[in-house]
Structure formats: C-alpha cells, structure tokens
Design a protein around this motif. Sequence first.
Motif, PDB file in Angstrom:
ATOM      1  N   LEU A 127       0.631 -10.465   8.373  1.00 39.30           N
ATOM      2  CA  LEU A 127       0.544  -9.736   7.010  1.00 39.30           C
ATOM      3  C   LEU A 127       1.348  -8.690   6.786  1.00 39.30           C
ATOM      4  O   LEU A 127       1.956  -8.695   5.690  1.00 39.30           O
ATOM      5  N   SER A 128       1.500  -7.719   7.753  1.00 40.48           N
ATOM      6  CA  SER A 128       2.521  -6.705   7.770  1.00 40.48           C
ATOM      7  C   SER A 128       4.072  -7.082   7.537  1.00 40.48           C
ATOM      8  O   SER A 128       4.776  -6.765   6.687  1.00 40.48           O
ATOM      9  N   PRO A 148      19.431   4.896  -9.539  1.00 43.26           N
ATOM     10  CA  PRO A 148      18.857   3.558  -9.801  1.00 43.26           C
ATOM     11  C   PRO A 148      19.271   2.340  -9.186  1.00 43.26           C
ATOM     12  O   PRO A 148      19.040   1.177  -9.668  1.00 43.26           O
ATOM     13  N   LEU A 149      19.992   2.239  -8.003  1.00 45.94           N
ATOM     14  CA  LEU A 149      20.301   1.038  -7.539  1.00 45.94           C
ATOM     15  C   LEU A 149      19.187   0.502  -6.937  1.00 45.94           C
ATOM     16  O   LEU A 149      18.239   1.144  -6.172  1.00 45.94           O
ATOM     17  N   ARG A 150      19.159  -0.750  -6.646  1.00 46.65           N
ATOM     18  CA  ARG A 150      18.245  -1.463  -5.889  1.00 46.65           C
ATOM     19  C   ARG A 150      17.958  -1.084  -4.398  1.00 46.65           C
ATOM     20  O   ARG A 150      16.931  -1.099  -3.894  1.00 46.65           O
ATOM     21  N   GLU A 151      18.793  -0.881  -3.920  1.00 43.70           N
ATOM     22  CA  GLU A 151      18.872  -0.392  -2.284  1.00 43.70           C
ATOM     23  C   GLU A 151      18.200   1.113  -2.358  1.00 43.70           C
ATOM     24  O   GLU A 151      17.557   1.228  -0.942  1.00 43.70           O
ATOM     25  N   SER A 152      18.222   1.673  -3.150  1.00 43.15           N
ATOM     26  CA  SER A 152      17.446   2.926  -3.111  1.00 43.15           C
ATOM     27  C   SER A 152      15.864   2.618  -2.804  1.00 43.15           C
ATOM     28  O   SER A 152      15.197   3.495  -2.037  1.00 43.15           O
ATOM     29  N   PHE A 153      15.522   1.490  -3.391  1.00 45.95           N
ATOM     30  CA  PHE A 153      14.129   1.166  -3.262  1.00 45.95           C
ATOM     31  C   PHE A 153      13.818   0.310  -1.902  1.00 45.95           C
ATOM     32  O   PHE A 153      12.748   0.300  -1.265  1.00 45.95           O
ATOM     33  N   ALA A 154      14.961  -0.545  -1.572  1.00 44.47           N
ATOM     34  CA  ALA A 154      14.903  -1.439  -0.464  1.00 44.47           C
ATOM     35  C   ALA A 154      14.935  -0.839   1.037  1.00 44.47           C
ATOM     36  O   ALA A 154      14.402  -1.432   1.781  1.00 44.47           O
ATOM     37  N   PHE A 155      15.587   0.275   0.886  1.00 48.21           N
ATOM     38  CA  PHE A 155      16.086   0.934   2.287  1.00 48.21           C
ATOM     39  C   PHE A 155      14.721   1.273   3.001  1.00 48.21           C
ATOM     40  O   PHE A 155      14.339   1.041   4.317  1.00 48.21           O
ATOM     41  N   PRO A 156      13.695   1.998   2.295  1.00 48.68           N
ATOM     42  CA  PRO A 156      12.578   2.351   2.975  1.00 48.68           C
ATOM     43  C   PRO A 156      11.788   1.050   3.320  1.00 48.68           C
ATOM     44  O   PRO A 156      11.080   1.095   4.381  1.00 48.68           O
ATOM     45  N   ILE A 157      11.624  -0.055   2.409  1.00 46.90           N
ATOM     46  CA  ILE A 157      10.969  -1.121   2.701  1.00 46.90           C
ATOM     47  C   ILE A 157      11.628  -1.899   4.249  1.00 46.90           C
ATOM     48  O   ILE A 157      10.996  -2.486   4.782  1.00 46.90           O
ATOM     49  N   CYS A 158      13.043  -1.891   4.172  1.00 41.47           N
ATOM     50  CA  CYS A 158      13.519  -2.455   5.202  1.00 41.47           C
ATOM     51  C   CYS A 158      13.298  -1.610   6.813  1.00 41.47           C
ATOM     52  O   CYS A 158      13.020  -2.230   7.516  1.00 41.47           O
ATOM     53  N   LEU A 159      13.266  -0.400   6.606  1.00 41.05           N
ATOM     54  CA  LEU A 159      12.648   0.182   7.852  1.00 41.05           C
ATOM     55  C   LEU A 159      11.047  -0.137   8.106  1.00 41.05           C
ATOM     56  O   LEU A 159      10.966  -0.135   9.074  1.00 41.05           O
ATOM     57  N   ALA A 160      10.351  -0.362   7.134  1.00 41.29           N
ATOM     58  CA  ALA A 160       8.954  -0.607   7.305  1.00 41.29           C
ATOM     59  C   ALA A 160       8.987  -1.866   7.983  1.00 41.29           C
ATOM     60  O   ALA A 160       8.054  -2.334   8.870  1.00 41.29           O
ATOM     61  N   GLN A 161       9.712  -2.969   7.487  1.00 42.49           N
ATOM     62  CA  GLN A 161       9.778  -4.141   8.051  1.00 42.49           C
ATOM     63  C   GLN A 161      10.406  -4.254   9.307  1.00 42.49           C
ATOM     64  O   GLN A 161       9.729  -4.903  10.275  1.00 42.49           O
ATOM     65  N   ILE A 162      11.198  -3.440   9.718  1.00 41.44           N
ATOM     66  CA  ILE A 162      11.723  -3.318  11.141  1.00 41.44           C
ATOM     67  C   ILE A 162      10.544  -2.701  12.037  1.00 41.44           C
ATOM     68  O   ILE A 162      10.297  -3.259  13.156  1.00 41.44           O
ATOM     69  N   LEU A 163       9.830  -1.685  11.536  1.00 43.65           N
ATOM     70  CA  LEU A 163       9.022  -1.107  12.046  1.00 43.65           C
ATOM     71  C   LEU A 163       7.579  -2.228  12.390  1.00 43.65           C
ATOM     72  O   LEU A 163       7.130  -2.458  13.499  1.00 43.65           O
ATOM     73  N   VAL A 215       8.160  -5.518  12.607  1.00 41.94           N
ATOM     74  CA  VAL A 215       8.484  -6.389  13.616  1.00 41.94           C
ATOM     75  C   VAL A 215       8.526  -5.678  15.089  1.00 41.94           C
ATOM     76  O   VAL A 215       8.220  -6.373  16.022  1.00 41.94           O
ATOM     77  N   SER A 216       8.742  -4.677  15.172  1.00 41.66           N
ATOM     78  CA  SER A 216       8.742  -3.816  16.570  1.00 41.66           C
ATOM     79  C   SER A 216       7.471  -3.817  16.868  1.00 41.66           C
ATOM     80  O   SER A 216       7.139  -3.687  18.057  1.00 41.66           O
ATOM     81  N   ILE A 217       6.443  -3.327  16.118  1.00 40.36           N
ATOM     82  CA  ILE A 217       5.145  -3.233  16.762  1.00 40.36           C
ATOM     83  C   ILE A 217       4.454  -4.757  17.132  1.00 40.36           C
ATOM     84  O   ILE A 217       3.895  -4.863  18.112  1.00 40.36           O
ATOM     85  N   THR A 218       4.944  -5.691  16.370  1.00 48.70           N
ATOM     86  CA  THR A 218       4.679  -7.106  16.722  1.00 48.70           C
ATOM     87  C   THR A 218       5.072  -7.651  18.131  1.00 48.70           C
ATOM     88  O   THR A 218       4.424  -8.175  18.859  1.00 48.70           O
TER      89      THR A 218
END
Length: 153
Positions: free
Chosen positions: A100-101, A68-83, A85-88
Amino acid sequence: VVSTQSCEGSKDPPNFYINIVWVTAGLTTALMFLLGYYLSGSIFGGLLPVVCFFYNHGECTRVMWTPPLRESFAFPICLAQILAVSITTRNIRPGWKNILSISLTTTLFIICWQFAQFMLFTQTCAIFAIYVLELLNKDTMHTILVAQVYWSC
C-alpha cells in the motif's frame, strides 16, 4: 466610510496554492532526514543529506524562483516513495502495508510529475540488479514490482 475587502491572505487561491508549495518544500527536508536516518541508522546520517541539501539548495530545487512547478510537489513524494521501497527491501516477508505504501506514493508521484516514469524505470532496474546479485529475495522483489505496477495502471 465604505469598507474595502482585501484579496490578501491564505483564503486567496494563489496564496493558498503557494502556501501548500512551501509546506511541501519543508516536507522535502524532513523526508531527506528520515531517508538518511533510515538508511544509515544514525542521526548524523540523517543530518548529512539535510546539510548538503541546504548547501546546494540552488542546484537541488527551483522552488524559491518558480514555486508553482509540478516538481515542487513531486520531489517530497519521490523521497517518500524511495523511503517506502527502502523499508520494503529490508523486510524478508513484506506485507500489505508495504504494498500500500509503495502503491500510494508511486501513484501520487506519477500524478504530480510528468517525468516520474524515468525515475521509476531507473529504480526498477536497480531493484532488479540487486535481485540478480542475490542481495534481494524473490518475495521482496515481487512485492515491489507488483506495488509499482498495481496502482500505476
């Protein structure tokens, strides 16, 4: 005989919460593959981070011990954010979909994890360094910075 109601199952709030954590942990692996595939352009490049993630699973995440740690939810969102930015960074003229992404993933990342600002600051410094080295054009850098700031406020 009186029937007894059971409190087990996916409708029970703790089980529902934990099931969502397991889904996000699975998304972590999928996003690692997508990020590796996008950056390298090959399937082997996508499989390498996944294999390394599983090999070093004990050092990469604590989801199996403390789900139940917040980082368990945040890690995939972090990877999506990096993706995002990489696409941009590969677009010469980024559009509203890129903005928007990045904005959406940045906002979700900030909401989910209390230490997101440190990662985002490091990412912004790296984007600025790439711009200073003239490897990134002004429009793309401007788009990334506006997208990070716009929904973060």
